[in-house]
Design a protein around this motif. Structure first.
Motif, mmCIF file in Angstrom:
data_model
loop_
_atom_site.group_PDB
_atom_site.id
_atom_site.type_symbol
_atom_site.label_atom_id
_atom_site.label_comp_id
_atom_site.label_asym_id
_atom_site.label_seq_id
_atom_site.Cartn_x
_atom_site.Cartn_y
_atom_site.Cartn_z
ATOM 1 N N LEU A 33 0.852 -1.183 0.000
ATOM 2 C CA LEU A 33 0.000 0.000 0.000
ATOM 3 C C LEU A 33 0.892 1.238 0.000
ATOM 4 N N VAL A 35 1.016 5.804 -0.397
ATOM 5 C CA VAL A 35 0.336 7.096 -0.496
ATOM 6 C C VAL A 35 1.388 8.193 -0.468
ATOM 7 N N ASN A 44 -4.084 9.811 3.218
ATOM 8 C CA ASN A 44 -3.349 8.950 4.140
ATOM 9 C C ASN A 44 -4.306 8.267 5.113
ATOM 10 N N LEU A 47 -6.133 5.319 3.460
ATOM 11 C CA LEU A 47 -5.314 4.130 3.259
ATOM 12 C C LEU A 47 -4.938 3.488 4.587
ATOM 13 N N ARG A 51 -5.810 -0.232 5.775
ATOM 14 C CA ARG A 51 -4.777 -1.151 6.281
ATOM 15 C C ARG A 51 -5.189 -1.774 7.609
ATOM 16 N N GLU A 68 4.265 5.661 3.163
ATOM 17 C CA GLU A 68 3.578 6.949 3.199
ATOM 18 C C GLU A 68 4.583 8.079 3.033
ATOM 19 N N PRO A 91 -4.662 5.245 -2.973
ATOM 20 C CA PRO A 91 -5.718 6.265 -3.007
ATOM 21 C C PRO A 91 -5.305 7.401 -3.942
ATOM 22 N N LEU A 241 -10.069 4.970 -4.110
ATOM 23 C CA LEU A 241 -9.168 3.923 -3.649
ATOM 24 C C LEU A 241 -9.146 2.834 -4.708
#
Length: 330
Positions: A33, A35, A44, A47, A51, A68, A91, A241
């Motif tokens: 994942l 962002v 953020n 996501l 998670r 991130e 996202p 997303l």
């Protein structure tokens, strides 16, 4: 530009080496994942909520890597990694239009009367129409639509009360051609720029202002280098997303249910944030010495009619007809 392309290539190459040909190994699904933004930003938050919810529901059936703060690059870089299936879940804000021009419907000013109208449309037929379009055009699956919210205009020169007040202002916009077109038609000088570069550009006077949801002004401290915030609410921006359709198809039916449920929780969290933060941020910016004003929205709505017509010409004709029937049932 060349440096960024080389960086993205290196990221893709390195991730390809580490991921192998599949992210589903035995009974464990491994998802990466990513962002661009930092904690507190709606992208953020969506996501991170995805998670946490997925890890809680799927437990040992899933292993998640979370990147991130642009650790793997800008949103444009991450889109490339997503399409290369080296990032599985991402996202996306305004840049989604780069993948599917039909998402330029969100660059049409004043398409949605309020947040609930936009949410209902995205959770219903319009969302299904957009998901089908994105899958067909870019091979991506929409997991859920979260919310960045309505966008406002900030600048360091004057309050924006009517479209005429935008004349000549150098405003940062996303790279969307239709967002740029809209502000050109309003008389501004739109300047596409990576969000991470905007604060310095505003402080140094390279830009006069920018347009974003209020939460972005707070997260990136943009209000510190802006004197005026005008609540134009000119366009509504969702968070899409996304996941590679191929990657999604590889998931077991049970894991697909976990993924969709987690995505919906992420969407809910961003909408809650949007509702609670807007009023609080107006008060916070005012307390910080920023002049916040309510523009003459009627003048903006009138000026936006030809803009919507110009953007409509860039949408697929069938899509636009279907979207109009959904948003303006006859």
């Amino acid at each position: 530009m060349l440096k960024r392309k080389l960086l993205t290539y290196a990221l893709i190459s390195g991730l390809s080496f580490s991921m192998g040909s599949s992210f589903v190994h035995a009974d464990v699904t491994k998802l990466r994942l990513a962002v661009e933004t930092t904690p507190g930003d709606p992208l953020n938050i969506m996501l991170a909520s995805f998670r946490d919810t997925l890890q809680s529901s799927a437990e040992e059936e899933v292993e998640l890597e979370f990147f991130e703060g642009g650790a793997l690059g800008s949103e444009s870089d991450l889109i490339q990694l997503l399409r290369a299936e080296q990032v599985q879940v991402l996202p996306i804000g305004s840049d989604i239009v780069e993948l599917d021009s039909n998402f330029a419907i969100f660059d049409m000013p004043f398409m949605f009367a309020d947040k609930q109208t936009a949410r209902d449309a995205l959770d219903g037929e319009l969302g299904e129409l957009l998901a089908d379009s994105l899958r067909e055009k870019s091979g991506l699956e929409v997991l859920a639509f979260g919310e960045l919210g309505f966008r406002i205009i900030s600048n360091s020169r004057r309050p924006i009360n009517t479209p005429e007040d935008l004349s000549g202002l150098k405003l940062r916009t996303p790279g969307s051609a239709t967002r740029i077109l809209a502000f050109e038609m309003l008389g501004a000088a739109p300047t596409p720029m990576s969000l991470g570069e905007v604060y310095i550009a505003l402080r140094q006077g390279v830009l006069d202002g920018q347009e974003n949801p209020l939460s972005v002004l707070e997260e990136f401290s943009l209000y510190e280098v802006q004197d005026y915030v005008s609540l134009t609410n000119h366009v509504y921006t969702p968070i899409t997303l996304t996941m590679s359709a191929n990657s999604y198809a590889e998931l077991s039916p049970d894991m697909q249910e976990h993924v969709i449920s987690a995505a919906q929780e992420g969407a809910y969290q961003t909408r809650q944030l949007s509702d609670t933060s807007d009023a609080e941020l107006v008060e916070a910016f005012t307390s910080a010495g920023v002049a916040v004003n309510q523009p003459d929205l009627a003048s903006f709505q009138t000026a936006s009619v030809p803009i919507r017509e110009a953007i409509a010409e860039r949408l697929d004709a069938v899509f636009w007809e279907q979207a109009q029937n959904i948003l303006e049932p006859r």
